[in-house]
Design an enzyme around this catalytic site. Structure first.
Site, PDB file in Angstrom:
ATOM      1  N   CYS A  11     -53.527  48.321  22.335  1.00 51.17           N
ATOM      2  CA  CYS A  11     -53.764  46.890  22.542  1.00 51.17           C
ATOM      3  C   CYS A  11     -55.140  46.738  23.198  1.00 51.17           C
ATOM      4  O   CYS A  11     -55.967  47.635  23.110  1.00 51.17           O
ATOM      5  CB  CYS A  11     -52.635  46.240  23.340  1.00 51.17           C
ATOM      6  SG  CYS A  11     -52.533  46.713  25.080  1.00 51.17           S
ATOM      7  N   ASN A  14     -54.484  48.013  27.570  1.00 54.77           N
ATOM      8  CA  ASN A  14     -53.481  49.048  27.817  1.00 54.77           C
ATOM      9  C   ASN A  14     -52.702  48.809  29.113  1.00 54.77           C
ATOM     10  O   ASN A  14     -52.375  49.747  29.828  1.00 54.77           O
ATOM     11  CB  ASN A  14     -54.139  50.430  27.799  1.00 54.77           C
ATOM     12  CG  ASN A  14     -53.166  51.591  27.741  1.00 54.77           C
ATOM     13  OD1 ASN A  14     -53.451  52.638  28.315  1.00 54.77           O
ATOM     14  ND2 ASN A  14     -52.040  51.454  27.085  1.00 54.77           N
ATOM     15  N   CYS A  16     -50.295  45.764  29.073  1.00 52.62           N
ATOM     16  CA  CYS A  16     -49.161  44.884  28.740  1.00 52.62           C
ATOM     17  C   CYS A  16     -48.389  45.373  27.516  1.00 52.62           C
ATOM     18  O   CYS A  16     -47.307  45.918  27.634  1.00 52.62           O
ATOM     19  CB  CYS A  16     -49.636  43.453  28.492  1.00 52.62           C
ATOM     20  SG  CYS A  16     -50.284  42.609  29.932  1.00 52.62           S
ATOM     21  N   ARG A  17     -48.967  45.137  26.345  1.00 52.99           N
ATOM     22  CA  ARG A  17     -48.257  45.401  25.099  1.00 52.99           C
ATOM     23  C   ARG A  17     -48.121  46.879  24.761  1.00 52.99           C
ATOM     24  O   ARG A  17     -47.027  47.360  24.460  1.00 52.99           O
ATOM     25  CB  ARG A  17     -48.952  44.670  23.935  1.00 52.99           C
ATOM     26  CG  ARG A  17     -48.821  43.170  24.011  1.00 52.99           C
ATOM     27  CD  ARG A  17     -49.621  42.489  22.937  1.00 52.99           C
ATOM     28  NE  ARG A  17     -51.032  42.464  23.309  1.00 52.99           N
ATOM     29  CZ  ARG A  17     -51.995  41.922  22.577  1.00 52.99           C
ATOM     30  NH1 ARG A  17     -51.711  41.386  21.409  1.00 52.99           N
ATOM     31  NH2 ARG A  17     -53.238  41.932  22.992  1.00 52.99           N
ATOM     32  N   SER A  18     -49.228  47.605  24.770  1.00 52.00           N
ATOM     33  CA  SER A  18     -49.150  48.995  24.316  1.00 52.00           C
ATOM     34  C   SER A  18     -48.321  49.894  25.237  1.00 52.00           C
ATOM     35  O   SER A  18     -47.612  50.770  24.728  1.00 52.00           O
ATOM     36  CB  SER A  18     -50.543  49.577  24.052  1.00 52.00           C
ATOM     37  OG  SER A  18     -51.362  49.529  25.190  1.00 52.00           O
ATOM     38  N   ASP A 126     -50.060  38.375  22.752  1.00 50.99           N
ATOM     39  CA  ASP A 126     -50.473  38.872  24.061  1.00 50.99           C
ATOM     40  C   ASP A 126     -49.800  38.033  25.152  1.00 50.99           C
ATOM     41  O   ASP A 126     -50.061  36.842  25.270  1.00 50.99           O
ATOM     42  CB  ASP A 126     -51.990  38.774  24.181  1.00 50.99           C
ATOM     43  CG  ASP A 126     -52.540  39.440  25.426  1.00 50.99           C
ATOM     44  OD1 ASP A 126     -51.739  39.832  26.306  1.00 50.99           O
ATOM     45  OD2 ASP A 126     -53.771  39.567  25.516  1.00 50.99           O
TER      46      ASP A 126
END
Length: 155
Positions: A11, A14, A16-18, A126
């Protein structure tokens, strides 16, 4: 590159999402009794060395997982040799990864939700500027994406 499947989730920063996608794939691999190389990274260097966002940590804990040991890092050229599958969380990450990918790399670049029925081409939104509920939505998206990717690659 290893012969067994390996996964890098990417993401922006690195945090939140990933990191959540990394945990979701680790959970999927564990469920299947597999030991796989799974990691996450960001396209940017804003948060290098930082732990995941506190809201990502809370979602992980809610689902019985820990982010302990996860620290933000940026995608490196050697990642394109280390991993068989580099998974972008949104189209902007996929575009950046295509620019970064060395010509010799055999890594497959994919979009997280492409193998989820009805979600091809969709981004994992996001949640950074959102609510705790947005982080739960992200968790649901990455869980579905990892399950679909596992069915495609590991079955």
């Amino acid at each position: 590159m290893t012969s067994s499947p390996s996964f890098l989730f990417v993401c922006t920063g690195n945090i939140c999402r990933s990191p959540l996608a990394e945990l979701a794939m680790r959970q999927e691999a564990e469920r299947r009794g597999l030991s796989l190389d799974i990691d996450s990274a960001g396209t940017g260097n804003w948060h290098v060395g930082a732990p995941p966002d506190h809201r990502s940590r809370a979602i992980a804990e809610k689902h019985g997982l820990t982010t302990r040991g996860q620290h933000a890092r940026q995608v490196k050229p050697e990642d394109f040799d280390r991993f068989t599958h580099i998974v972008a969380l949104d189209r902007s990450h996929l575009k950046a990864l295509k620019r970064l990918k060395p010509a010799h790399s055999q890594a497959e670049l994919v979009l997280m939700l492409d193998d989820v029925p009805g979600r091809k081409g969709d981004d994992v939104a996001d949640p950074y500027y959102g609510t705790p509920e947005d982080f739960e939505t992200t968790w649901q998206d990455v869980t579905a994406g990892c399950a679909a990717l596992a069915r495609k690659v590991l079955d």
